[in-house]
Design a protein around this motif. Structure first.
Motif, PDB file in Angstrom:
ATOM      1  N   SER A 140     -53.684  21.308  47.063  1.00 14.93           N
ATOM      2  CA  SER A 140     -53.086  19.768  47.375  1.00 14.93           C
ATOM      3  C   SER A 140     -52.967  18.956  45.922  1.00 14.93           C
ATOM      4  N   THR A 141     -53.272  19.556  44.676  1.00 19.37           N
ATOM      5  CA  THR A 141     -53.160  18.743  43.580  1.00 19.37           C
ATOM      6  C   THR A 141     -51.811  18.647  43.058  1.00 19.37           C
ATOM      7  N   GLY A 142     -50.962  19.481  43.252  1.00 16.49           N
ATOM      8  CA  GLY A 142     -49.477  19.520  42.724  1.00 16.49           C
ATOM      9  C   GLY A 142     -48.407  18.800  43.705  1.00 16.49           C
ATOM     10  N   SER A 143     -47.286  19.092  43.495  1.00 20.82           N
ATOM     11  CA  SER A 143     -46.421  18.385  44.542  1.00 20.82           C
ATOM     12  C   SER A 143     -46.041  19.083  45.657  1.00 20.82           C
ATOM     13  N   ASP A 192     -46.235  13.719  46.791  1.00 24.14           N
ATOM     14  CA  ASP A 192     -47.583  14.115  46.356  1.00 24.14           C
ATOM     15  C   ASP A 192     -48.092  15.099  47.140  1.00 24.14           C
ATOM     16  N   GLY A 193     -48.808  16.252  46.768  1.00 22.10           N
ATOM     17  CA  GLY A 193     -49.360  17.168  47.609  1.00 22.10           C
ATOM     18  C   GLY A 193     -50.760  16.559  48.422  1.00 22.10           C
ATOM     19  N   GLU A 194     -51.345  15.639  47.832  1.00 22.41           N
ATOM     20  CA  GLU A 194     -52.420  15.128  48.294  1.00 22.41           C
ATOM     21  C   GLU A 194     -52.345  14.653  49.879  1.00 22.41           C
ATOM     22  N   ILE A 195     -50.978  13.967  50.056  1.00 22.16           N
ATOM     23  CA  ILE A 195     -51.239  13.698  51.280  1.00 22.16           C
ATOM     24  C   ILE A 195     -50.745  14.648  52.465  1.00 22.16           C
ATOM     25  N   VAL A 216     -38.199  26.839  61.153  1.00 24.05           N
ATOM     26  CA  VAL A 216     -38.646  25.559  60.984  1.00 24.05           C
ATOM     27  C   VAL A 216     -39.628  25.632  59.926  1.00 24.05           C
ATOM     28  N   LEU A 217     -39.754  24.618  59.005  1.00 25.41           N
ATOM     29  CA  LEU A 217     -40.754  24.557  58.191  1.00 25.41           C
ATOM     30  C   LEU A 217     -41.137  22.972  58.441  1.00 25.41           C
ATOM     31  N   ASN A 218     -42.234  22.710  59.034  1.00 26.55           N
ATOM     32  CA  ASN A 218     -42.685  21.368  59.499  1.00 26.55           C
ATOM     33  C   ASN A 218     -43.822  20.915  58.580  1.00 26.55           C
ATOM     34  N   ILE A 219     -43.714  19.793  57.808  1.00 22.11           N
ATOM     35  CA  ILE A 219     -44.868  19.543  56.850  1.00 22.11           C
ATOM     36  C   ILE A 219     -45.609  18.392  57.364  1.00 22.11           C
ATOM     37  N   ILE A 220     -46.922  18.407  57.693  1.00 20.02           N
ATOM     38  CA  ILE A 220     -47.503  17.630  58.415  1.00 20.02           C
ATOM     39  C   ILE A 220     -48.310  16.481  57.291  1.00 20.02           C
ATOM     40  N   THR A 221     -48.309  15.623  57.402  1.00 16.32           N
ATOM     41  CA  THR A 221     -49.148  14.651  56.495  1.00 16.32           C
ATOM     42  C   THR A 221     -50.388  13.912  57.280  1.00 16.32           C
ATOM     43  N   ASN A 234     -50.416   8.490  40.608  1.00 17.75           N
ATOM     44  CA  ASN A 234     -50.331   9.752  40.033  1.00 17.75           C
ATOM     45  C   ASN A 234     -49.329   9.955  39.101  1.00 17.75           C
ATOM     46  N   GLY A 235     -49.429  10.971  38.243  1.00 15.87           N
ATOM     47  CA  GLY A 235     -48.691  11.437  37.009  1.00 15.87           C
ATOM     48  C   GLY A 235     -48.732  12.760  36.943  1.00 15.87           C
TER      49      GLY A 235
END
Length: 804
Positions: A140-143, A192-195, A216-221, A234-235
């Motif tokens: 979860s540290t990248g995008s 941001d991958g952290e969320i 389906v690709l379902n991205i859960i935050t 972040n950068g």
């Protein structure tokens, strides 16, 4: 003392063999999230022979929080559950016993430390669905795109996302993203991958999903669990041939009645892509060689993407909530600088002529999406009703200048050709949807209605340039108007009883389409109604084994840009062209699966496709041109067998391996050949490995290694060959784990190239792409405020917008 207790346990087990009982359960925290690697110890009621605290059995919970302990006999035992940062729980249990969820309470003074513990990702596999949990892991540290590229079964390559050789529909928090594939990739690069909490790969969607959603690709935050404020900056710095940057900030505030989230990111990027194309042209007999052409293409892309997101969730009362969100994506002044060197040879491979093309392409995109959603619970049975309205506006302006110098074999200039194009696309999308979830004694019933209206206007002006004179070329200019109305309704039922579970449903969609071209007239006029059923059934054989079978039917509608009859030129002899006569594709998928201990997952499936939507390269042997045309493939077949292994090897080492062995076959129209149709097929292997290591939990040091190999794939009439990628990253947390630095290299050996060939009848062209795949990445993130908060970041998404 511990050695003595272990010896006692072994001796006791030997004397009581044959009288064993089982105690099982699941360890969770207050939020319901599973606690992995919790310690579970069992002891008997203290006696003179057995002192207090002496254990007779012990284990740890798995990644889902589950545990099983075999006790020496059916009797009364004391069970102690403990985990660092939580108050231990002690209960008395009479074996055999299946316990309800055991909830551990966090220790207040250890709370902050417990929240930020980095662990490995986990996989949860259900019939037709795989959930990849990545929250608080080293991934979860990248995008978000980095996470997606490491998700089992997902391939991110050549500016395209595929799942089982199919372009998926992308959802974020169960709402579809209304962007094209390239824009989805750009969007996910800036999230941001952290969320990200998890990625759901749904290969057999239920009837509640649009019929367009075949995969389906379902991205859960993350969701909020506490009150207060938090924020982050972040950068990311990336270095390949050129440097790239991403800077972002997000802010979240929550109290008892409102959740507010806002984020902004900017990403300046400069990218290089190099391609090599080799074509062999045929004489009219379609057998003997007429000539050869070798082309070397180089494209430099420079752009700065901006993304902003605002979300407000209101709790109206205990039964009602309202959500309002807005997403803006702006990509101004994107520039492509293309250069193509082409060498023409005669049949004897002697140089005949050359030409050099310079092309400047300017692109400007703006996408704004607004969403309002109301959720209410009705009656004592807890019927849930969700209503939402979406509005999306999309604008895309493109200008291209193409200049070509033609030379004789001796290098003497023969002639020059120049032209320019100006294109504009404006799209507006409105959707309204209502869904009901009705709990029944025997299961759950879902039903709903949806209406969508899409209107897109596209225009292209083509200008010939002769010295200082610019002249409009009417036959090559056009204006295209497309409208689409879809009325849909669905019903879906799922039920669990004993060891069985079923999910059945159907969706009906009535579609009215009209496409008008200024130069061609009415070219696409469709009016149809279709049903899209789905059914799955699963059986749990025992606590470690389960099986399932399923069927689903889905539709794939053409992308709006694919329907647009305009051309994008690499040079005069190589161009991309839309097709306003496209019709939707229909998939029928049959599958059977097996799950062993939630560690090994085996799936076999067959997908039959009618009128598949593909881009096929056709070479015109008469005028030596290449046309990349959106077209319908009459028939496609996909036979696949997948194996997934996912499990912690040690408490500090998590491993997952995914393989898919498949046979693909496409039958397509041979537009430039005397034969009406042709076929291409291939056997292939997809293999992906992820290894996550916690090098030092106290120091917050983690690493991960990913590897990907694809032997063969079929897209349209082309066969892809041998794609390979190994990537590595390292993360270090510091400042009481409020900050982190990530260091990594993608495609260490620079082998993630794309090689494809189109070879049949009188067609013979090869293409080799070399993108900037080897990339050094350095990332930094700093969190401030209440670290216990998890924000409500989400992106509005709908089915129709993905087709822009």
């Amino acid at each position: 003392m511990r050695v003595t207790a272990i010896l006692f346990f072994l001796l006791f087990s030997a004397f009581t063999f044959g009288q064993e009982s089982l105690i099982s359960g699941r360890v969770v925290e207050n939020s319901g999230e599973a606690i992995s690697f919790a310690t579970i110890l069992i002891s008997e009621t203290p006696t003179e022979e057995i002192p207090e605290g002496a254990f007779i059995a012990g284990t740890t919970s798995d990644y889902e929080g589950n545990f099983n302990i075999i006790t020496p006999a059916a009797s009364l035992y004391i069970v102690t559950i403990s985990y660092l940062g939580f108050t231990p729980k002690v209960i008395e249990v009479t074996a055999p016993k299946t316990l309800d969820d055991l909830t551990l309470e966090r220790v207040a003074e250890a709370l902050e430390e417990a929240v930020i513990v980095v662990k490995g990702p986990t996989i949860k596999k259900e019939p037709g669905k795989l959930t990849f949990n990545v929250e608080k892991t080293s991934l979860s540290t990248g995008s978000t795109l980095d996470i997606l590229s490491k998700t089992p079964g997902v391939v991110v390559a050549n500016n395209r996302i595929t799942v089982k050789n199919i372009s998926p529909v992308v959802f974020i928090n169960n709402k579809r993203v209304y962007l094209s594939q390239s824009e989805v990739i750009s969007l996910l690069q800036n999230v941001d991958g952290e969320i990200i909490k998890s990625i759901e790969v749904i290969t057999q969607p239920s009837a509640k999903y649009d019929a367009e959603a075949g995969t389906v690709l379902n991205i859960i935050t993350s969701k909020a669990v506490s009150v207060g404020y938090k924020g982050s900056v972040n950068g990311t710095y990336e270095q390949a041939t050129f440097a790239k940057y991403r800077l972002g900030t997000s802010h979240f505030y929550k109290n008892d009645w409102v959740n507010l989230f806002g984020s902004y990111s900017v990403s300046p990027r400069k990218e290089l892509k190099q391609d090599e194309n080799n074509s062999r042209f045929f004489n009219p007999d379609e057998v003997t060689t007429k000539s050869f052409r070798d082309s070397y293409f180089e494209k430099t892309t420079q752009k700065t993407s901006h993304q902003a997101n605002i979300v407000a969730d209101f709790t109206l009362d205990e039964n009602q909530s309202l959500s309002v969100s807005a997403t803006a994506f702006f990509n101004p002044n994107e520039e492509y600088r293309n250069k193509v060197n082409s060498l023409n040879y005669n049949a004897a491979r002697q140089l005949d002529s050359t030409f050099v093309t310079h092309s400047d392409f300017k692109n400007e995109q703006a996408n704004i999406s607004l969403n309002v959603e109301h959720v209410t619970t009705i009656g004592e049975k807890g019927v849930s009703a969700t209503s939402n309205i979406n509005y999306i506006t999309y604008n895309n302006e493109r200008d291209q200048f193409v200049d070509t110098n033609y030379f004789l074999a001796n290098g003497q200039l023969n002639r020059n050709s120049s032209f320019e194009t100006a294109a504009l696309q404006e799209s507006n999308i409105v959707t309204a949807q209502t869904d009901f979830v009705i709990p029944l004694k025997s299961g759950n019933l879902e039903t709903g209605l949806k209406y969508s209206n899409i209107s897109t206007d596209s225009g292209l002006d083509y200008f010939d340039i002769n010295g200082a004179t610019t002249t409009l070329n009417g036959p090559l200019s056009d204006f295209f108007k497309y409208t689409e109305d879809i009325f849909a309704g669905y019903i879906n039922y799922d039920r669990d009883w004993g060891k069985w579970a079923i999910n059945v449903g159907t969706r009906g969609e009535h579609t009215a389409v009209k496409g008008d071209s200024r130069s061609l007239g009415t070219v696409n006029n469709q009016n149809y109604f279709k049903l899209f059923p789905n059914a799955s059934i699963s059986r749990t054989i025992n606590e470690k084994n389960s099986v399932n079978i399923g069927y689903v039917r889905r539709i794939h509608r053409p992308r709006y840009q694919s329907l647009n009859p305009f051309k994008y030129f690499i040079n005069e002899s190589n161009f991309n062209e839309g097709n306003p006569n496209l019709v939707p594709a229909i998939d029928d998928k049959f599958s059977v699966g097996y799950n062993f201990n939630n560690t090994w997952f085996l799936d076999a499936y067959y997908i039959h496709t009618n009128d598949g939507l593909e881009v096929i390269t056709y070479q015109n042997n008469q005028n030596n041109t290449l046309q990349n045309i959106d077209t319908n493939v009459p028939e496609g077949h996909n036979f696949s067998f997948d194996i997934v292994y996912a499990s912690p090897i040690k408490t500090w080492w998590y491993l997952q391996v995914v393989t898919s062995t498949f046979y693909l076959k496409n039958t397509f129209n041979a537009l430039q050949s005397s034969q009406e149709t042709a076929s291409v097929d291939a056997f292939g292997l997809y293999a992906q490995m992820y290894s996550g290591l916690t090098l030092s939990r106290s120091a917050g040091l983690t690493s991960d290694v990913t590897a990907l190999y694809i032997s063969n794939l079929i897209y349209g009439a082309a066969e892809y060959n041998n794609q390979f990628n190994i990537s590595f990253s390292l993360r270090k947390s510091f400042w009481k784990k409020q900050a982190s630095v990530t260091l990594g290299v993608d495609d260490i050996f620079n082998k993630n190239n794309v090689a494809l060939a189109t070879q049949y009848l009188n067609q013979d062209s090869r293409f080799f792409a070399r993108p900037e795949s080897r990339l050094f990445r350095l990332g930094f993130k700093y969190n401030f405020g209440n670290a216990r908060l998890r924000d409500n970041n989400k992106t509005t998404s709908t089915d129709e917008g993905d087709r822009l």
